[in-house]
Structures are given as C-alpha cells and as structure tokens.
Motif scaffolding. Structure first.
Motif, short mmCIF file in Angstrom:
data_model
loop_
_atom_site.label_atom_id
_atom_site.label_comp_id
_atom_site.label_asym_id
_atom_site.label_seq_id
_atom_site.Cartn_x
_atom_site.Cartn_y
_atom_site.Cartn_z
N THR A 170 46.66 22.94 25.10
CA THR A 170 48.03 22.57 24.72
C THR A 170 48.78 22.06 25.93
O THR A 170 48.85 22.73 26.96
N PHE A 171 49.34 20.87 25.80
CA PHE A 171 50.15 20.27 26.86
C PHE A 171 51.61 20.30 26.40
O PHE A 171 51.94 19.87 25.29
N VAL A 172 52.49 20.81 27.27
CA VAL A 172 53.90 21.00 26.92
C VAL A 172 54.78 20.15 27.84
O VAL A 172 54.53 20.06 29.05
N VAL A 173 55.82 19.54 27.27
CA VAL A 173 56.79 18.75 28.03
C VAL A 173 58.18 19.25 27.68
O VAL A 173 58.51 19.41 26.50
N CYS A 174 58.98 19.52 28.72
CA CYS A 174 60.38 19.93 28.49
C CYS A 174 61.20 18.67 28.24
O CYS A 174 61.25 17.77 29.09
N ASN A 175 61.83 18.56 27.11
CA ASN A 175 62.62 17.38 26.76
C ASN A 175 63.92 17.29 27.54
O ASN A 175 64.57 16.24 27.57
N ARG B 193 56.32 19.07 32.99
CA ARG B 193 55.11 19.14 32.17
C ARG B 193 54.23 20.30 32.65
O ARG B 193 54.15 20.57 33.84
N TRP B 194 53.55 20.95 31.73
CA TRP B 194 52.59 21.98 32.11
C TRP B 194 51.55 22.17 31.01
O TRP B 194 51.72 21.67 29.88
N LYS B 195 50.47 22.79 31.37
CA LYS B 195 49.38 23.02 30.43
C LYS B 195 49.40 24.48 30.02
O LYS B 195 49.47 25.37 30.86
#
Length: 298
Positions: free
Chosen positions: A284-289, A294-296
């Motif tokens: 899962t790759f996450v991005v803060c809007n 970004r982090w995994k």
C-alpha cells in the motif's frame, strides 16, 4: 547618429524587406543612400552593398532595380579607385618592382579585400578566415556549409564565410572552452545541425538576415534553436507529463485511515500494487493530500 550608424540602419531595413518578401518603401531608402557620400570604410563595415543587391534581385519595381544598379556601380568605382590609388603609390616607391604585372597584382589584392562589400560585382567568394588550429578551421568550414544549405544566403547577400568565423570566434564559442575539447565540439555540432536542418529554415534565414546575431546563435540552447513544429511537440509532451504527474498524485482511493507523520492530517489517498509474489499481500502506497508526503504502508 554617425554616418556608419545611419547607413547600417538603412541596411537593416532593407534586409527585413527581403526577409518578408516585401520591398515596398525600398525606393525611398535607396534614394536616401544616394544622398550619402559613401566611403570605402563605411561600405566595408556596414556591408550595405549586400543589402542593396538583395533588394535589387527581389524587387519587381523597375525603378528600384535601376537605382540599386546605379548605387552598386558607383560603389564599384570607389573600390576600383582605391585599388588604383594604392597601386600608383606602390609604383612611385624606390623599391617598386620593374614588372608590369606588379601594379595589376596590387590592384587585384586591394579589390579582393573588398569582396564582401558588393558580392555581385565579383566572380569569386572570399575564403574562410583561418586560424592556426585545424579543428577550429574544420568547424568554420562546416558552419559555412550549414549556412549554404539552401540558396537563402544568395537572397540575403550574406557572407557565409564571415558569419561562420564570427559564430566560431567573435561569439566566444571558442573562448568559453579555451580548447577544442569534446564540449567545444558538441556545442559547434549543435549549431551546425540546427542551421542545416531542412525542417527548420527560419533559424538559418534569421541568422543570414541578421535578425539573430552571431552572438545570439552562439549562446542559444537546443530548445531555443528548435523549429516551431518541434517546439509544439515538446510543449505537448511536457503538458502530458504534467497531467500524468498530477494524476499519479491524486489517483487512488481517499481515506482517513492513515495519519500523516509530517502534518498529522488524515486527508490521504492510497493505492495498492502487487509488488511481490501472488501469495503475498499487496503493498500500500499512501500520499497525504495536504502536504504531499508519500510513504509505503506494509
């Protein structure tokens, strides 16, 4: 405004008329030139003879052609007169040669120095100004060939040999590198390839007409020298890359399940990709809007 500046200004206007293929108003400029007492130095420094000759070839106005021919004829007499004067001075010297050919040789030498004044008056072109470096001389030769790719140089009455020397030396291409190393060759190669590009005639024509100075062409980047068609393609690709980047940033599914370690916000977007074997869970790759961090998440 000095006489040289006045003549040079008229020459630039004539060059622009030739480039635009519209010689309206050329007659007034030629009449203005006729009122000026022209000197040999002014002819050589301004190269106005080339401009007048180019207008003469392009214009369909009989009066413009006649006046241009008259000006060129009078300037030729000025050149010939300078050659004869120098020849007579040489003959009056106690050390003069006894051969009858000496005066003729001296006159031919003087006339040859003035070839770049009115090129239509002579049968041969001036040789390329040479240096003591073989690589530099070869680059100048290639630049001349690039400038003569089409017959545009004849239309503008441009001295390609002089322009090539200025691009290589006066524009500080050589001084930038102090040697003919690989960077020097790459920079010259870029100029040569763009000048002889059949799909980019505007660059060559602008250099020949003087709209782009030799100083400018020497410092232009590949992007600046590119044709309008290539510039549009590059612009399209750039816009597509920007859109793809934006989509990669906002794509995926929004969620408040993750907390950003940077801004502590929960406005995030995540995507899941199978980066390992099929029996392993997806990554899962996450991005803060909010802050873009970004982090995994494993």
């Amino acid at each position: 405004m000095t006489e040289n500046q006045h003549v040079e200004r008229i020459g630039r206007k004539l060059d622009k008329m030739v480039q635009k293929n519209n010689t309206d108003g050329a007659l007034d400029l030629l009449r203005e030139l006729k009122t000026i007492t022209m000197s040999l130095e002014t002819l050589q420094s301004t190269r106005v003879g080339m401009s007048v000759n180019a207008v003469r070839k392009q214009s369909s106005d009989q009066e413009v052609q006649t006046l241009a021919k008259t000006l060129i004829k009078s300037w030729k007499k000025l050149i010939d007169g300078a050659g004869k004067s120098k020849s007579e001075k040489k003959d009056s010297s106690p050390l003069r040669k006894t051969s009858k050919d000496s005066g003729s040789s001296e006159e031919s030498s003087t006339t040859a120095k003035c070839l770049d004044v009115v090129p239509s008056l002579v049968l041969s072109l001036p040789v390329i100004p040479l240096t003591t470096d073989h690589v530099r001389n070869k680059c100048r030769e290639l630049l001349v060939r690039a400038l003569q790719t089409a017959d545009d140089y004849k239309t503008f009455g441009a001295d390609c040999s002089l322009l090539a020397a200025q691009i290589e030396e006066r524009s500080q291409i050589f001084e930038d590198f102090k040697s003919t190393d690989i960077k020097y060759k790459a920079r010259l190669r870029s100029r040569i390839s763009n000048l002889k590009d059949q799909k980019n005639p505007d660059l060559r024509r602008n250099v020949l007409s003087g709209n782009i100075s030799t100083q400018r062409i020497a410092s232009m980047t590949s992007e600046e020298m590119a044709s309008e068609e290539l510039k549009k393609i590059r612009e399209t690709l750039t816009q597509e890359s920007i859109r793809e980047h934006q989509l990669s940033k906002v794509g995926g599914s929004k969620t408040d399940m993750f907390v950003c370690k940077n801004c502590r916000g929960k406005n995030c977007t995540y995507t899941q990709v199978q980066t390992r074997s099929a029996d392993e869970p997806m990554t899962t790759f996450v991005v803060c809007n909010d802050c873009g961090k970004r982090w995994k998440f494993c």
